[in-house]
Design an enzyme around this catalytic site. Structure first.
Site, PDB file in Angstrom:
ATOM      1  N   HIS A 206       0.742  -1.121   0.099  1.00 37.98           N
ATOM      2  CA  HIS A 206      -0.056  -0.040   0.010  1.00 37.98           C
ATOM      3  C   HIS A 206       0.805   1.191  -0.059  1.00 37.98           C
ATOM      4  O   HIS A 206       0.930   2.298  -0.961  1.00 37.98           O
ATOM      5  CB  HIS A 206      -0.823  -0.123   1.327  1.00 37.98           C
ATOM      6  CG  HIS A 206      -1.578   1.262   1.404  1.00 37.98           C
ATOM      7  ND1 HIS A 206      -1.310   2.241   2.276  1.00 37.98           N
ATOM      8  CD2 HIS A 206      -3.038   1.723   0.894  1.00 37.98           C
ATOM      9  CE1 HIS A 206      -2.076   3.187   2.134  1.00 37.98           C
ATOM     10  NE2 HIS A 206      -3.200   2.757   1.392  1.00 37.98           N
TER      11      HIS A 206
ATOM     12  N   CYS B  29      -2.729  -1.168 -16.163  1.00 39.50           N
ATOM     13  CA  CYS B  29      -2.649  -0.219 -15.151  1.00 39.50           C
ATOM     14  C   CYS B  29      -2.185  -0.684 -13.911  1.00 39.50           C
ATOM     15  O   CYS B  29      -1.983   0.128 -12.881  1.00 39.50           O
ATOM     16  CB  CYS B  29      -4.119   0.442 -14.961  1.00 39.50           C
ATOM     17  SG  CYS B  29      -5.340  -0.758 -14.086  1.00 39.50           S
TER      18      CYS B  29
END
Ligand code: PEP
Ligand code: MG
Length: 901
Positions: free
Chosen positions: A476, A855
């Site tokens: 993250h 992506c």
């Protein structure tokens, strides 16, 4: 001779490839080779041959190259020279003696040789070298007489016994260095160059004694035997530990082998009209046209390399040896023009005569690379395509972020994964909230945490950089930091981050909140020293290079952007739209958390809809901001993806609060009980494989409905205000079954129908699960576009947790040669890449006008970009800061592999 090398040839054992030796030529004179023979002659050998052709045999001391095939044959033969090599060696030596008009071992005027490695790709310092080969107890006297320089002769002999002893017999370098130090102490001198002839002779005896002690044999007096042993040692060094490790890091295959270059020695240590140096055809740091380099008068090349003496600037050569200096500049121009690239050369001047010993394309920082590319075109050195190919796309990162001052000295405190480039310095804070407060107070801070979570994102905005002790490149912290262009180091496992004590312990050094820390997200270095940073410049040259890249590439380049600020940056860097907006990031602002929690805590659909009604106008505003920045360009908005529990506090946290609330008999105890219960309900053993993505959309359609409505309304508003709407693409994450997408498509179309604004939009899906790849033709029927989510696709194909593996076993896997690239960084082409290929062609078969993009994080990695170009995707999408890199990498892919399907 006793070989100290252990049998290291297992990687080749059992291979039955007929040794090339029996039939193929294993040695090429420099006059026979060319630069196109790099695979066979190695980089150094091929370029020596080319230089001999271009500059003439007088400029390059004569020599020959033993091929990489010979090395491979030697390894396959478990340390035996391949058939034919000894004979070819004898013949090559005779030819060399003829050309040099000297004989190896001649007691009167001996030919001396250098024996150097030369792999296909340069491996500086990793392979062995022996210089001054051919001297023995008799010929050293001859050399002294012939050169009328006794010191030169004995200094050369001691260098030979030292290097040969170390490389061929394994005499430890420390023992050799110690012997020199002892001699210098006894003579009362500081420098090697101050040792007298008598002391050098004594040193030769010292080294011979060490040689005998290590190998049980006398130092070999037979020069041809020396030559064979030196070639053997260079071959062996190919499989030496440091070379193997280096190859793992640089991804060089073990079975290439190294060539060996045998060349007549010239002497830069022959007096005041001799010297040695290295030079670049342009300034190696800035790329400006003045050649740069180092020079040492009266010295051998290894004096520069070993740092034994401090060299002067090349300009010093102009003062002391002006004619040779002028010739050198002329040659640098010639070589640069011939090779079509900036050159990095080694040279020696022997009694005013200039010789070239090596040339290669210069490694250079991004700034110099860009300047050289542009100047090279202006000077007619090459065309734009070639100019683009001289640039290492990945290195362009350095032009877009602040860097540690390259002249600063500092002590690294720890090293982690280089997750988002650029350097940052500031005071340590441990929570996102503190980062926000500190930023508001005008302080520069670094957010230091074990890991980060969704609700730390406000802290990312506020902090100058992010440092975590856990996680890898797809964690993250890394993703968010990269997206925002914040420098970030993750997985710095030496850090023990103690949030409760608000301190970090690094091997006994304790840093507290407020202490200064500096991180370099380009290298992974963390330091507590006060290092200054330098701002990068994006100049006209860089802009020009990017424009050339755009003219040449087929792949579109979009950006992953979640905020108007990201979108603006992306557009500034040349993104042709947004390929991924992760909408969940919009819920992370602290003031939105209560509403988000209310939505998650809702017991009924009615309650959830009420909470979502509160979020709708906020989302609408977010999208309006984003669309305004991207009017006229495609914008792919992905609906909510992460598991819901990411937005709730952890069970431990709530349990602690609850206990305190009960103890204090507070009113909120009941509410906290409910929260705890909900947290437990939502907790999953494998949340990344749990209730997330489209699965949430199926279970709680009201969430996607709200988002779809916000998107349609925002785009309509922008259209009505500016006359131009973005090209809207609504994307559903984590689809495995075509029916999932069908249901969500119906949902979006229904909402759009209700809004009745006549806005056009597309609905498509992330392709990020293996099932979706293999059944892509079915999914394509209900999709307008695919966008490959290679982060999740890598995770689910390999079964590697994207948040954990980089800090855990990936480094060991690379070191042991199981994989040669970190798969979350560079696409695993044969594995994950095959799934991408299958899905792309199945998708296009079912729907020829299907738009295909990627992506995942690999979208900004040059090597992966080359792969996506080959697969024939329409675009890559990457963080705004990687957009310029992707533009150049896409152009390079198009130049090297023009035919994409
Ligand atoms: C992906 O999985 O590659 C992707 C782009 O989505 P995320 O990283 O948000 O899961
Ligand atoms: Mg994903």
């Amino acid at each position: 001779m006793v070989s100290t090398q252990s049998p290291r040839f297992q990687p080749f054992a059992g291979r039955t490839m007929e040794t090339a030796a029996a039939t193929t030529k294993l040695i090429f004179d420099f006059s026979e080779g060319s630069r196109d023979m790099r695979d066979l002659l190695g980089g150094k050998g091929a370029n020596l041959a080319e230089m001999t052709r271009v500059l003439g045999a007088n400029r390059v001391p004569a020599g020959f190259t033993v091929t990489t095939d010979a090395c491979v044959g030697y390894m396959q033969g478990n340390g035996e020279f391949p058939a034919g090599l000894p004979e070819e060696l004898n013949e090559a030596l005779s030819r060399l003696e003829g050309r040099a008009t000297k004989r190896l071992g001649d007691p009167e005027d001996p030919l001396l040789l250098s024996v150097r490695s030369g792999a296909r790709e340069s491996m500086p310092g990793m392979l062995d070298t022996v210089l001054n080969l051919g001297l023995n107890d008799r010929s050293v006297e001859g050399l002294a007489r012939a050169t009328r320089n006794e010191r030169l002769a004995w200094d050369s002999y001691r260098r030979l016994v030292q290097m040969f002893g170390n490389v061929c017999a394994g005499v430890p370098s420390e023992a050799l260095e110690q012997a020199i130090a002892d001699r210098k102490r006894a003579a009362g001198v500081e420098l090697d160059t101050e040792l007298s002839v008598g002391e050098l002779k004594a040193l030769v005896d010292d080294f011979k004694a060490l040689f005998h002690q290590t190998s049980g044999q006398a130092f070999p007096q037979d020069p041809e035997g020396q030559l064979r042993e030196a070639i053997r040692a260079v071959f062996d060094s190919w499989m030496g530990e440091r070379a193997v490790q280096y190859r793992r890091i640089r991804r060089i295959p073990d079975d290439w082998g190294t060539a060996v270059n045998v060349q007549q020695m010239v002497f830069g240590n022959r007096g005041k009209d001799s010297g040695t140096g290295v030079a670049f055809s342009r300034d190696e740091l800035t790329g400006s046209p003045q050649p740069s380099g180092d020079f040492l008068i009266n010295a051998q090349g290894e004096d520069i390399v070993s740092g034994a003496r401090t060299p002067s600037d090349l300009s010093e050569m102009k003062r002391v040896l002006p004619a040779a200096h002028a010739e050198l500049l002329e040659i640098l121009r010639t070589l640069e023009g011939h090779f079509g690239d900036m050159q990095d050369i080694e040279f020696t001047v022997e009694e005013s005569r200039l010789y070239l010993l090596q040339t290669r394309n210069a490694k250079r920082p991004a700034q110099a690379a860009v300047r050289f590319a542009v100047d090279g075109v202006a000077e007619g050195l090459f065309d734009r395509e070639r100019a683009l190919m001289t640039i290492e796309a990945g290195a362009l990162d350095a032009l877009l972020h602040p860097m540690l001052d390259p002249d600063a000295e500092y002590e690294p405190l720890a090293r982690g994964v280089n997750a988002s480039p650029g350097a940052a310095r500031g005071q340590i804070v441990f929570t996102a909230g503190d980062a926000v407060l500190a930023a508001e107070a005008g302080r520069d801070v670094i957010l230091v945490r074990p890991t980060t979570e969704a609700d730390d994102v406000a802290g990312f905005f506020a902090a100058r950089g992010i440092l975590t002790s856990e996680g890898g490149k797809a964690s993250h912290a890394a993703l968010v930091a990269r997206g925002m262009g914040r420098p970030c180091v993750v997985g710095a496992s030496a850090l023990d981050v103690r949030l409760d004590a608000r301190e970090v312990n690094v091997d006994g050094t304790v840093l507290h909140e407020g202490d200064l820390i500096t991180i370099d997200g380009s290298t992974g270095i963390v330091t507590a020293d006060d290092v200054s940073l330098v701002e990068p410049e994006v100049d006209e040259s860089f802009r020009r290079v990017l424009q050339w890249a755009d003219e040449r590439r087929h792949l579109g380049v979009r950006a992953n952007a979640d905020t108007p600020a990201d979108a603006r940056k992306a557009r500034e860097f040349g993104a042709a739209g947004i390929g991924l907006c992760r909408t969940e990031h919009m819920f992370m602002a602290p003031q939105r958390q209560p509403r988000m929690r209310a939505m998650i805590m809702a017991g009924t659909e009615r309650e959830r809809r009420d909470a979502l009604d509160g979020l709708l106008p906020l989302q609408e505003r977010d999208f309006e901001g984003l669309f305004s920045e991207m009017s006229g360009l495609p914008v792919t908005i992905r609906l909510f993806d992460p598991p819901l529990h990411e937005f709730l506090p952890s069970a431990e946290e709530v349990a602690r609060d609850l206990e305190r609330a009960r103890g204090e008999r507070r009113d909120d105890a009941e509410e906290l009980e409910r929260v705890l219960e909900r947290v437990h309900e939502l907790t999953e053993a494998n949340p990344m494989l749990g209730t997330r993505g489209v699965r949430l959309g199926i279970l709680h359609p009201e969430i996607y409905e709200m988002q779809a409505r916000a998107i349609i309304r925002a785009a309509t508003a922008v259209r009505d205000r500016t006359g131009e709407a973005p090209l809207l693409e609504i994307m559903i994450p984590l689809v495995a079954y075509e029916r999932e997408l069908e249901l969500m498509r119906e949902l979006v179309e229904r909402v759009a129908g209700e809004e009745a604004t006549g806005l056009e939009f597309h609905v498509g899906t992330m392709i990020e699960l293996p099932r979706a790849c293999v059944l892509a033709d079915r999914i394509a029927v209900v999709a307008d576009f695919f966008s490959f989510g290679t982060n999740d696709l890598t995770q689910t194909t390999l079964g590697f947790s994207r948040d954990d593996v980089e800090g855990k076993f990936i480094p060991a896997y690379i070191e042991r040669g199981i994989i040669d690239r970190a798969p979350f960084e560079t696409i695993d082409a044969p594995g994950v890449g095959s799934l991408v290929r299958i899905a792309a062609s199945a998708g296009r078969r079912a729907k020829p006008d299907l738009t295909l993009g990627i992506c995942g994080e690999q979208g900004g990695d040059p090597e992966s970009i080359a792969f996506f170009h080959q697969v024939g995707l329409d675009y890559v999408s990457c963080s705004p800061y990687r957009v310029p890199i992707a533009r150049v990498a896409a152009a390079q892919a198009a130049i090297t592999s023009p035919a994409h399907q």
